[in-house]
Design an enzyme around this catalytic site. Structure first.
Site, mmCIF file in Angstrom:
data_model
loop_
_atom_site.group_PDB
_atom_site.id
_atom_site.type_symbol
_atom_site.label_atom_id
_atom_site.label_comp_id
_atom_site.label_asym_id
_atom_site.label_seq_id
_atom_site.Cartn_x
_atom_site.Cartn_y
_atom_site.Cartn_z
ATOM 1 N N CYS A 194 -74.336 -1.781 131.905
ATOM 2 C CA CYS A 194 -74.978 -0.668 132.628
ATOM 3 C C CYS A 194 -75.511 -1.138 133.976
ATOM 4 C CB CYS A 194 -76.140 -0.101 131.813
ATOM 5 S SG CYS A 194 -75.684 0.666 130.252
ATOM 6 N N CYS A 209 -79.050 -2.951 128.844
ATOM 7 C CA CYS A 209 -77.586 -3.029 128.736
ATOM 8 C C CYS A 209 -77.015 -3.715 129.976
ATOM 9 C CB CYS A 209 -77.023 -1.620 128.572
ATOM 10 S SG CYS A 209 -75.253 -1.463 128.853
#
Length: 288
Positions: free
Chosen positions: A38, A35
């Site tokens: 993230c 991600c």
């Protein structure tokens, strides 16, 4: 790396860390190596751990800890979930560092030295981190023993001044649900009758407190002043932004009343805001 920052790689570690944290604030970052958002917020999350040393910061990869992520209802990354006493407080989805820090400050309390007790009530917490002390007031408190001394079990106490009565106006920094109280005091001059009011526009005076209908009136026994949990009318206390405790008298009609410890037990109101659950757009394949 701050000592309160931990990376979890196995499911069983999650519940262990929540248990060991006790009454401390836990901020769990459910993240994914695949991600992009993230990875962009990861160093900021780790840096926040150094600025909030009395909280525990957990980084949990959802692909390594699938059971933990599923049990917490994580459906996208990054998702940040806040806990105290193993109780979920709120969640925030998306890589918004400003919103994350604001939420941490909201639940962290007044500072790193904040003394937070275990509530002893499953599913509920000591609400002291959610008390806005600047918005609190106590009428008839002694200059030598003010209200703040009763908010921790550190050995101080609140004492009334000119007579046995006290009015405690307690403001919260967010809406909360009140479940119960814990009150400690001497068996001779500890409080006896307490009237509870909620959501008052300002601090009420003694005449109003004496004559107005309260949400609940409590009569304490000397045994209850040893620290027993005192249940409140939970169904009537679901959306509280402030509460007023009117101490009407004490156990033996002593000249003054003393409270050595006051704990307010409950939980934050769980509200869902669309801004808290936004997906952060990224390149194809970045999001979990």
């Amino acid at each position: 790396m701050a000592g309160n920052f931990k990376v979890l790689t196995e499911d069983h570690q999650f519940q262990t860390e929540l248990t060991q944290a006790g009454a401390k604030l836990v901020v769990a970052d459910f993240t994914s190596a695949r991600c992009g958002p993230c990875q962009r917020i990861a160093p900021l999350f780790a840096e926040m751990a150094g600025r909030f040393p009395n909280a525990v910061f957990l980084k949990i990869d959802v692909n390594q800890c699938t059971v933990a992520a599923a049990s917490q209802g994580v459906t996208a990354t990054p998702t940040f979930i806040f806990y105290r006493n193993k109780t979920k407080l709120v969640s925030l989805q998306g890589a918004d560092a400003e919103a994350l820090e604001a939420r941490i400050r909201q639940h962290y309390g007044d500072g790193a030295e904040e003394e937070i007790e275990d509530s002893g009530v499953p599913g509920h917490i000591d609400l002291i981190p959610m008390i806005s002390k600047a918005g609190c007031e106590c009428l008839n408190e002694s200059d030598d023993h003010p209200f703040t001394e009763a908010l921790s079990s550190g050995g101080g106490y609140l004492e009334s001044d000119t007579d046995e009565q006290l009015i405690l106006y307690i403001s919260f920094n967010q809406a909360v649900k009140l479940h119960s109280l814990r009150v400690k005091g001497p068996e001779d001059c500890g409080p006896k009758t307490i009237k509870l009011f909620i959501n008052q526009p300002h601090t009420i005076d003694f005449d109003t407190a004496e004559n107005a209908n309260a949400v609940q009136e409590i009569t304490l026994s000397p045994k209850e002043l040893e620290g027993e949990v005192i249940p409140l009318k939970y169904v009537k206390l679901q959306n509280v932004i402030n509460c007023t405790l009117f101490v009407k008298d004490n156990q033996t009609e002593a000249d003054t009343t003393q409270i050595s410890y006051l704990q307010i037990i409950g939980s934050p109101v769980q509200t869902t805001k669309m801004a808290d659950f936004k997906r952060v757009a990224g390149k194809k394949g970045e999001s979990h």
